[in-house]
Write a protein that holds these residues in place. Structure first.
Motif, PDB file in Angstrom:
ATOM      1  N   LEU A  47      66.482  89.531  69.842  1.00 12.30           N
ATOM      2  CA  LEU A  47      66.006  90.387  70.921  1.00 12.30           C
ATOM      3  C   LEU A  47      64.839  91.215  70.406  1.00 12.30           C
ATOM      4  O   LEU A  47      64.847  91.666  69.260  1.00 12.30           O
ATOM      5  N   ASP A  48      63.827  91.408  71.252  1.00  9.11           N
ATOM      6  CA  ASP A  48      62.697  92.232  70.840  1.00  9.11           C
ATOM      7  C   ASP A  48      63.006  93.707  71.083  1.00  9.11           C
ATOM      8  O   ASP A  48      64.130  94.075  71.452  1.00  9.11           O
ATOM      9  N   ALA A  49      62.008  94.567  70.888  1.00  9.16           N
ATOM     10  CA  ALA A  49      62.215  96.011  71.016  1.00  9.16           C
ATOM     11  C   ALA A  49      62.619  96.423  72.425  1.00  9.16           C
ATOM     12  O   ALA A  49      63.220  97.478  72.629  1.00  9.16           O
ATOM     13  N   GLN A  50      62.269  95.592  73.422  1.00 10.55           N
ATOM     14  CA  GLN A  50      62.630  95.878  74.814  1.00 10.55           C
ATOM     15  C   GLN A  50      63.947  95.228  75.217  1.00 10.55           C
ATOM     16  O   GLN A  50      64.348  95.274  76.381  1.00 10.55           O
ATOM     17  N   GLY A  51      64.612  94.582  74.280  1.00 12.55           N
ATOM     18  CA  GLY A  51      65.881  93.935  74.575  1.00 12.55           C
ATOM     19  C   GLY A  51      65.747  92.572  75.221  1.00 12.55           C
ATOM     20  O   GLY A  51      66.730  92.027  75.735  1.00 12.55           O
ATOM     21  N   GLU A  52      64.544  91.993  75.177  1.00  7.96           N
ATOM     22  CA  GLU A  52      64.316  90.678  75.763  1.00  7.96           C
ATOM     23  C   GLU A  52      64.440  89.589  74.696  1.00  7.96           C
ATOM     24  O   GLU A  52      64.050  89.792  73.545  1.00  7.96           O
ATOM     25  N   PRO A  53      64.984  88.402  75.065  1.00  2.00           N
ATOM     26  CA  PRO A  53      65.084  87.298  74.099  1.00  2.00           C
ATOM     27  C   PRO A  53      63.717  86.903  73.565  1.00  2.00           C
ATOM     28  O   PRO A  53      62.734  86.873  74.299  1.00  2.00           O
ATOM     29  N   THR A  54      63.649  86.641  72.284  1.00  2.00           N
ATOM     30  CA  THR A  54      62.388  86.246  71.659  1.00  2.00           C
ATOM     31  C   THR A  54      62.657  85.229  70.564  1.00  2.00           C
ATOM     32  O   THR A  54      63.751  85.212  69.980  1.00  2.00           O
ATOM     33  N   VAL A  55      61.674  84.374  70.309  1.00  3.20           N
ATOM     34  CA  VAL A  55      61.791  83.381  69.247  1.00  3.20           C
ATOM     35  C   VAL A  55      60.828  83.764  68.132  1.00  3.20           C
ATOM     36  O   VAL A  55      59.608  83.720  68.325  1.00  3.20           O
ATOM     37  N   PRO A  56      61.323  84.153  66.970  1.00  5.39           N
ATOM     38  CA  PRO A  56      60.457  84.577  65.872  1.00  5.39           C
ATOM     39  C   PRO A  56      59.836  83.376  65.160  1.00  5.39           C
ATOM     40  O   PRO A  56      60.158  82.224  65.451  1.00  5.39           O
ATOM     41  N   GLN A  57      58.942  83.650  64.211  1.00 10.93           N
ATOM     42  CA  GLN A  57      58.372  82.600  63.377  1.00 10.93           C
ATOM     43  C   GLN A  57      59.408  82.189  62.342  1.00 10.93           C
ATOM     44  O   GLN A  57      59.640  82.883  61.358  1.00 10.93           O
ATOM     45  N   VAL A  58      60.048  81.044  62.587  1.00 13.60           N
ATOM     46  CA  VAL A  58      61.126  80.570  61.726  1.00 13.60           C
ATOM     47  C   VAL A  58      60.680  79.332  60.971  1.00 13.60           C
ATOM     48  O   VAL A  58      60.080  78.420  61.552  1.00 13.60           O
ATOM     49  N   VAL A  59      60.979  79.285  59.692  1.00 12.07           N
ATOM     50  CA  VAL A  59      60.696  78.109  58.869  1.00 12.07           C
ATOM     51  C   VAL A  59      61.994  77.668  58.202  1.00 12.07           C
ATOM     52  O   VAL A  59      62.684  78.485  57.576  1.00 12.07           O
ATOM     53  N   ARG A  60      62.306  76.405  58.348  1.00 14.95           N
ATOM     54  CA  ARG A  60      63.506  75.824  57.712  1.00 14.95           C
ATOM     55  C   ARG A  60      63.069  75.106  56.442  1.00 14.95           C
ATOM     56  O   ARG A  60      62.279  74.171  56.481  1.00 14.95           O
ATOM     57  N   VAL A  61      63.574  75.556  55.293  1.00 16.91           N
ATOM     58  CA  VAL A  61      63.194  74.999  54.002  1.00 16.91           C
ATOM     59  C   VAL A  61      64.354  74.204  53.421  1.00 16.91           C
ATOM     60  O   VAL A  61      65.495  74.669  53.425  1.00 16.91           O
ATOM     61  N   GLY A  62      64.053  73.005  52.918  1.00 20.04           N
ATOM     62  CA  GLY A  62      65.077  72.198  52.268  1.00 20.04           C
ATOM     63  C   GLY A  62      65.254  70.850  52.922  1.00 20.04           C
ATOM     64  O   GLY A  62      64.673  70.565  53.977  1.00 20.04           O
ATOM     65  N   PRO A  63      66.074  69.984  52.328  1.00 23.35           N
ATOM     66  CA  PRO A  63      66.278  68.628  52.833  1.00 23.35           C
ATOM     67  C   PRO A  63      67.315  68.560  53.947  1.00 23.35           C
ATOM     68  O   PRO A  63      67.935  69.571  54.317  1.00 23.35           O
ATOM     69  N   ASN A  64      67.498  67.334  54.475  1.00 23.26           N
ATOM     70  CA  ASN A  64      68.559  67.039  55.452  1.00 23.26           C
ATOM     71  C   ASN A  64      68.507  67.930  56.694  1.00 23.26           C
ATOM     72  O   ASN A  64      69.527  68.439  57.167  1.00 23.26           O
ATOM     73  N   VAL A  65      67.310  68.106  57.234  1.00 25.21           N
ATOM     74  CA  VAL A  65      67.139  68.905  58.445  1.00 25.21           C
ATOM     75  C   VAL A  65      67.547  68.073  59.657  1.00 25.21           C
ATOM     76  O   VAL A  65      67.206  66.887  59.753  1.00 25.21           O
ATOM     77  N   LYS A  66      68.271  68.677  60.580  1.00 21.42           N
ATOM     78  CA  LYS A  66      68.647  67.978  61.807  1.00 21.42           C
ATOM     79  C   LYS A  66      67.398  67.533  62.557  1.00 21.42           C
ATOM     80  O   LYS A  66      66.381  68.225  62.570  1.00 21.42           O
ATOM     81  N   GLU A  67      67.513  66.379  63.193  1.00 16.36           N
ATOM     82  CA  GLU A  67      66.346  65.778  63.852  1.00 16.36           C
ATOM     83  C   GLU A  67      65.734  66.703  64.896  1.00 16.36           C
ATOM     84  O   GLU A  67      64.504  66.791  65.013  1.00 16.36           O
ATOM     85  N   ASP A  68      66.570  67.394  65.672  1.00 13.15           N
ATOM     86  CA  ASP A  68      66.017  68.247  66.723  1.00 13.15           C
ATOM     87  C   ASP A  68      65.452  69.563  66.188  1.00 13.15           C
ATOM     88  O   ASP A  68      64.928  70.380  66.947  1.00 13.15           O
ATOM     89  N   LEU A  69      65.513  69.757  64.859  1.00 10.06           N
ATOM     90  CA  LEU A  69      64.945  70.964  64.249  1.00 10.06           C
ATOM     91  C   LEU A  69      63.773  70.652  63.325  1.00 10.06           C
ATOM     92  O   LEU A  69      63.255  71.543  62.653  1.00 10.06           O
ATOM     93  N   LEU A  70      63.339  69.399  63.314  1.00  9.78           N
ATOM     94  CA  LEU A  70      62.267  68.994  62.412  1.00  9.78           C
ATOM     95  C   LEU A  70      60.969  69.749  62.674  1.00  9.78           C
ATOM     96  O   LEU A  70      60.162  69.940  61.760  1.00  9.78           O
TER      97      LEU A  70
END
Length: 267
Positions: A62-85
């Motif tokens: 949630l952001d400062a106003q309480g609204e849903p937000t998607v941050p800058q996310v990076v997944r590091v490492g092997p065996n990542v799920k296909e829908d998260l590539l």
């Protein structure tokens, strides 16, 4: 006694977890760079899915106003799920190369470091947190969060702490399975003990999350009584939201034991 956390603005899925937070006052500014770790790839993929709202899950941020937000996310490492590539470091680094004019214009390793330096949240396993590239970042992580911390051996939990975070949050449930250790000698020497357990034994304050949102009340009743001294409560109307038509049949109730003492097993 563990002190409950204040009410959350949205449901938490890990209903019986407890948290140990080590760091400065909670009144300081919110974290700017977060390293999120867990013992397994499956656990990390689940966290990323919730952060970005994949697989039908609402964003857990949630952001400062309480609204849903998607941050800058990076997944590091092997065996990542296909829908998260699309959130994997390899994918983002190659995309960064193309944005800068191709492999001739930007080296792959340089592209990886560029992506990592800009990420607000980096998600990886405890073992992968030891990658050399993390120690080469222009800025470290002010906050480290370890999920399933009670299922990780202590030395593994120490790996992400090498980056001098100001705040450490351990999330886990010591009443569930401990870390998997196959050596009986190591078990005798308490190698399976987690850092979470060590801090609890040492008297560190634990904040227990007491409201569960996942299970039908008929299912949660026994573990709440047996393992948590009756401290776990059910979210409002959970008996309705978890209800299914077949629950009306006694043999298909939410929680059923079948006596098969006289049954025959076929190999």
């Amino acid at each position: 006694q563990p002190a409950p956390l204040p009410p959350r603005p949205y449901p938490r899925a890990c209903e019986t977890d407890a948290q140990i937070g080590l760091g400065r006052s909670l009144e300081e500014q919110p974290p700017k760079r977060v390293l999120v770790c867990a013992p397994s790839n499956a656990a990390i993929d689940e966290i990323v899915s919730r952060l970005v709202g994949q697989a039908g899950r609402a964003s857990g941020m949630l952001d400062a106003q309480g609204e849903p937000t998607v941050p800058q996310v990076v997944r590091v490492g092997p065996n990542v799920k296909e829908d998260l590539l699309s959130y994997a470091l390899d994918t983002l680094a190659k995309k960064r190369q193309q944005e800068k004019g191709g492999v001739e214009a930007m080296n792959y390793e340089v592209a990886k470091m560029s992506v990592l330096n800009e990420a607000a949240i980096v998600c990886t396993t405890l073992s992968c947190a030891g990658y050399t590239m993390f120690s080469q970042l222009g800025q470290g992580f002010d906050t480290v969060l370890v999920d399933e911390a009670a299922q990780a051996v202590e030395v593994s939990t120490l790996i992400p702490l090498r980056y001098a975070c100001r705040r450490l949050i351990l999330v886990g449930d010591p009443s569930q399975l401990p870390a998997t250790v196959f050596s009986s000698y190591c078990t005798e020497k308490k190698y399976e003990q987690s850092l979470f357990q060590r801090l609890m034994i040492g008297g560190q304050r634990v904040a227990m999350l007491t409201t569960q949102y996942r299970m039908h009340p008929d299912i949660s009743r026994f573990p709440s009584s047996r393992f948590y001294q009756g401290a776990i409560s059910n979210a409002p109307r959970l008996d309705e939201t978890c209800a299914a038509p077949w629950h009306a049949r006694k043999a298909c109730a939410p929680y059923v034991f079948y006596d098969v003492a006289d049954a025959t097993a076929v190999e």
